[in-house]
Write a protein that holds these residues in place. Structure first.
Motif, short mmCIF file in Angstrom:
data_model
loop_
_atom_site.label_atom_id
_atom_site.label_comp_id
_atom_site.label_asym_id
_atom_site.label_seq_id
_atom_site.Cartn_x
_atom_site.Cartn_y
_atom_site.Cartn_z
N ILE A 1 -41.19 13.38 -9.82
CA ILE A 1 -39.73 13.54 -9.72
C ILE A 1 -39.04 12.30 -10.28
O ILE A 1 -38.07 12.40 -11.04
N ILE A 2 -39.55 11.14 -9.92
CA ILE A 2 -38.97 9.88 -10.42
C ILE A 2 -39.10 9.80 -11.93
O ILE A 2 -38.14 9.47 -12.64
N GLN A 3 -40.28 10.11 -12.44
CA GLN A 3 -40.49 10.09 -13.89
C GLN A 3 -39.55 11.07 -14.59
O GLN A 3 -38.99 10.74 -15.65
N ALA A 4 -39.37 12.24 -14.03
CA ALA A 4 -38.51 13.25 -14.64
C ALA A 4 -37.06 12.77 -14.71
O ALA A 4 -36.36 13.03 -15.70
N GLN A 5 -36.62 12.06 -13.69
CA GLN A 5 -35.24 11.56 -13.68
C GLN A 5 -35.04 10.51 -14.77
O GLN A 5 -34.01 10.51 -15.45
N ARG B 1 -29.76 8.59 -9.14
CA ARG B 1 -30.25 7.62 -8.16
C ARG B 1 -30.54 8.27 -6.81
O ARG B 1 -31.40 7.82 -6.07
N GLY B 2 -29.82 9.33 -6.46
CA GLY B 2 -30.06 10.01 -5.19
C GLY B 2 -31.44 10.65 -5.14
O GLY B 2 -32.15 10.51 -4.13
N ARG B 3 -31.82 11.33 -6.19
CA ARG B 3 -33.16 11.95 -6.23
C ARG B 3 -34.24 10.89 -6.26
O ARG B 3 -35.28 11.04 -5.62
#
Length: 107
Positions: free
Chosen positions: A57-61, A74-76
């Motif tokens: 998820i972090i990488q996707a953002q 930043r929320g995700r």
């Protein structure tokens, strides 16, 4: 009351006469953040396979941010990092990378 001048003592509390808190993480370097997120995900694969989805998820953002030029969500990212921080044990690479990302993003 003492008048002893303790000077500028370094440390997390910034205890001293001239201690300052520096907040300069408004615009972290995106390629560096993407690399850090990839390293976090790789470490999660080895230490906590059940948390790999959070790393992805972090990488996707960060990837989405690179593609559209807008800041990452930043929320995700915060939510995923908090999930990892709760589950990761002290002294693990997963927690170290999580703390680095939290600090770099100012979360």
């Amino acid at each position: 009351m003492s008048s002893y001048n303790i000077g500028n003592v370094n440390g997390p509390a910034h205890y001293g006469d001239h201690g300052q808190t520096q907040i300069n993480h408004a615009n972290p370097d995106l390629p560096t953040m993407m690399d850090l997120a990839a390293r976090l995900t790789d470490t999660l694969r080895a230490e906590y396979p059940e948390l790999v989805r959070q790393g992805e998820i972090i990488q996707a953002q960060f990837q989405e941010s690179a593609e559209d030029g807008l800041p990452p969500n930043r929320g995700r990212i915060r939510s995923a990092l908090e999930t990892i921080a709760i589950a990761a044990s002290a002294g693990t690479g997963s927690l170290a990378f999580t703390q680095q990302l939290l600090t770099a993003l100012g979360l």
